[in-house]
Design an enzyme around this catalytic site. Sequence first.
Site, short mmCIF file in Angstrom:
data_model
loop_
_atom_site.label_atom_id
_atom_site.label_comp_id
_atom_site.label_asym_id
_atom_site.label_seq_id
_atom_site.Cartn_x
_atom_site.Cartn_y
_atom_site.Cartn_z
N GLY A 48 39.51 46.45 46.89
CA GLY A 48 39.46 46.57 45.44
C GLY A 48 38.61 45.46 44.85
O GLY A 48 38.49 44.38 45.45
N GLN A 53 35.51 39.86 38.49
CA GLN A 53 35.16 39.21 39.75
C GLN A 53 33.65 39.18 40.00
O GLN A 53 33.18 38.50 40.91
CB GLN A 53 35.85 39.92 40.92
N CYS A 95 42.64 38.24 47.91
CA CYS A 95 41.74 38.55 46.81
C CYS A 95 40.36 38.05 47.19
O CYS A 95 40.22 36.94 47.72
CB CYS A 95 42.23 37.84 45.55
N LEU A 96 39.33 38.86 46.92
CA LEU A 96 37.97 38.47 47.28
C LEU A 96 37.53 37.21 46.52
O LEU A 96 36.61 36.52 46.95
CB LEU A 96 36.99 39.61 47.00
N HIS A 137 47.22 45.05 41.40
CA HIS A 137 46.43 43.83 41.61
C HIS A 137 45.16 43.86 40.74
O HIS A 137 44.83 42.88 40.07
CB HIS A 137 46.09 43.71 43.11
N GLU A 138 44.47 45.01 40.77
CA GLU A 138 43.21 45.11 40.01
C GLU A 138 43.47 45.14 38.50
O GLU A 138 42.72 44.55 37.73
CB GLU A 138 42.42 46.35 40.45
N HIS A 141 43.84 41.74 37.23
CA HIS A 141 42.55 41.05 37.03
C HIS A 141 42.03 41.28 35.62
O HIS A 141 41.44 40.38 35.01
CB HIS A 141 41.50 41.58 38.02
NI NI Z 1 41.72 40.28 43.50
#
Ligand code: NI
Length: 173
Positions: A48, A53, A95-96, A137-138, A141
């Site tokens: 995701g 991000q 998380c990226l 999660h997204e 963000h």
């Molecule tokens: Ni994340």
Amino acid sequence: MLLRIVLYGDPVLETVCEPVNEDEFGKPQLRRLVSDMFETMYDAEGVGLAAPQVGLLKRLTVIDCSGPDTRSEPQVLINPEIVSSDGEQVGTEGCLSIPGFTGKVTRPATVRARFRRVDGSHGEVEATGLLARAICHENDHLNGVLFLSHLGTLKRGLIKKKIRNLARQGEWS
Ligand code: NI
């Protein structure tokens, strides 16, 4: 085109995003952004990615829980809203934007979300398991919330301290 993934510490990750405007739907710029976000997410081997991000304060996320190998379930959620949720699941999240760190996060077992597609059409999804987790999660963000916020104080403090040390050594960029 690969986009640069913003790392923890950048205030853009802790800012509430703005909805995608009506006049942006169906436009080549929006399609290009979504395509670039998928490319960036697959390249980073994530499931995701949310617009903040990649430095954009837009309520837009891409998800593919089949990835990064299969890439068979790409989903775009624009201006998503979680309209209901039920139950509980506990699982490990990363998380990226916080590479190298994970933690156990409790999420709803099932969520129902409404969203817009790139062409502006309305969609609704009922998700369980990993997809439910990814949507939560997204969606977080887009509200400037990171999975760290869902961890216990001790665990969160430890991760933040390690990141500060990495940053001091010039290894967090
Ligand atoms: Ni994340």
